[in-house]
Design a protein around this motif. Structure first.
Motif, mmCIF file in Angstrom:
data_model
loop_
_atom_site.group_PDB
_atom_site.id
_atom_site.type_symbol
_atom_site.label_atom_id
_atom_site.label_comp_id
_atom_site.label_asym_id
_atom_site.label_seq_id
_atom_site.Cartn_x
_atom_site.Cartn_y
_atom_site.Cartn_z
ATOM 1 N N GLU A 146 0.751 -1.274 -0.300
ATOM 2 C CA GLU A 146 0.039 0.031 0.055
ATOM 3 C C GLU A 146 0.898 1.378 0.076
ATOM 4 N N LEU A 147 2.090 1.093 0.851
ATOM 5 C CA LEU A 147 2.873 2.331 0.590
ATOM 6 C C LEU A 147 3.703 2.658 -0.533
ATOM 7 N N LYS A 148 3.547 1.838 -1.534
ATOM 8 C CA LYS A 148 4.024 2.020 -2.979
ATOM 9 C C LYS A 148 3.084 2.743 -3.716
ATOM 10 N N ALA A 149 1.783 2.587 -3.390
ATOM 11 C CA ALA A 149 0.734 3.226 -4.231
ATOM 12 C C ALA A 149 0.901 4.815 -4.672
ATOM 13 N N ALA A 150 0.542 5.442 -5.365
ATOM 14 C CA ALA A 150 0.669 6.785 -5.641
ATOM 15 C C ALA A 150 -0.488 7.452 -4.861
ATOM 16 N N THR A 166 8.188 6.252 7.246
ATOM 17 C CA THR A 166 8.950 7.364 7.553
ATOM 18 C C THR A 166 9.400 7.915 5.956
ATOM 19 N N ALA A 167 9.973 6.930 5.246
ATOM 20 C CA ALA A 167 10.761 7.222 3.862
ATOM 21 C C ALA A 167 9.610 7.696 3.109
ATOM 22 N N ARG A 168 8.400 7.177 3.291
ATOM 23 C CA ARG A 168 7.225 7.759 2.198
ATOM 24 C C ARG A 168 6.884 9.169 2.531
#
Length: 337
Positions: free
Chosen positions: A15-19, A71-73
């Motif tokens: 989910e964190l990779k979703a735009a 944190t990275a996102r």
């Protein structure tokens, strides 16, 4: 339970990779008090003592991975937002700037500074004093008796029986004489207040410039020479002055002082109302009582004083026929100066 933890980690990272990922909503859903990871940890009570350390360590690792990815996102989104804003707010430094409107001196300020320069050139110093003054300095020390019309509440703004808005800058002269021994040579410009109805020639607030000289051997001729020099510098070298007998409580003898009309040269015109002369100030020799009130021996020292309305001088200088124009902030008027 290991499979459940693995599923939680994979789902969260995906989910964190979703735009369109909502990072805060994801954090609450997986790591919050009622989140999926927390729910798994609450079920550890059903595990055997041997399984608990293994599942606990794995749960901590899953939490750490999800938090690091979050944190990275978030950092990535902040950097993207900053870059987008910088792109929108990009400033082309080669474009011409927006010009600022420049002001200039008010005609009263211009006239006051010119007058100050004239008197400073003759050796005068500038003295200032409070605009809220004691009755003693405004009246009594200047030999103005208690029954004088100037003390009436119709003429003076009283705050208390003993405190008022100064009706002249003469109190500054008294304060200077109390603190400074002769020789004295000062001018005192500033605002003054009188209970006058506002019309073309009167205002309850206006400006004065008064002068004082005290020394040994000062005479009326010194006063005349000083005022002649001022008039020629202010209104032109051809300007003449004349003294007319008058009465002021703080000077003796006293005089009203006129200057020859600088427009018509004394022939008579609209500015001087056909008289050839324009009254601009009052003057005289400092009354001995005033010197005594200030601790100066009138048997040793003498002096002269003069006072003029700054508005009147400015109106005379520039041919202005209404004092109200100075205070209305009308740019059509102010731009002329």
């Amino acid at each position: 339970m290991k499979e459940k933890l693995q599923q939680i980690k994979e789902a969260a990272l995906l989910e964190l990779k979703a735009a369109d990922c909502d990072t805060e909503a994801l954090r609450v859903r997986y790591l919050g008090k009622k989140g999926e990871l927390t729910a798994v940890l609450r079920g550890m009570g059903a595990l055997t003592p041997e399984e608990r350390p293994v599942i606990g360590q794995m749960a901590n690792e899953v939490r750490a991975e999800i938090e690091a990815a979050l944190t990275a996102r978030v950092a990535e989104e902040k950097e993207k937002a900053l870059n987008d804003r910088l792109a929108r707010e990009k400033l082309d430094v080669t474009m011409p700037g927006t010009p600022s409107r420049m002001g200039h001196q008010h005609p009263l300020t211009r006239a006051q500074r010119e007058m100050e320069e004239i008197f400073i050139g003759m050796g005068f110093e500038i003295a200032e004093g409070p605009e809220v003054e004691y009755d003693y300095y405004n009246f009594k020390a200047l030999n103005i008796p208690e029954n004088h019309p100037a003390r009436d509440t119709q003429d003076t703004f009283y705050i208390t029986d003993n405190i008022l808005l100064r009706s002249q800058t003469s109190p500054v002269q008294v304060r200077v004489m109390e603190k400074q021994s002769p020789p004295i040579r000062v001018i005192s410009p500033g605002r003054v207040y009188r209970s006058d109805a506002l019309d073309a020639t009167h205002s309850p607030l206006f400006h004065q410039m008064e002068g004082l000289v005290v020394d040994k051997g000062i005479t009326m001729s010194d006063l005349k020479g000083t005022l002649e020099t001022f008039a020629k510098k202010m209104f032109g070298e051809e300007t003449k002055i004349r003294f007319r007998p008058h009465h002021f409580p703080f000077t003796e003898p006293s005089a009203e002082v006129d200057v020859s009309c600088f427009v018509c040269g004394g022939k008579g015109c609209r500015v001087c109302k056909g008289e050839g002369w324009i009254e601009i100030l009052g003057a005289g020799m400092v009354h001995p009582f005033v010197l005594e009130n200030c601790g100066i021996d009138p048997e040793v020292y003498s002096g002269f004083a003069f006072g003029m309305g700054l508005e009147r001088v400015t109106m005379t200088r520039y041919g202005i026929d209404d004092i109200r124009l100075f205070y209305e902030n009308d740019e059509r008027f102010l731009k002329q100066f």
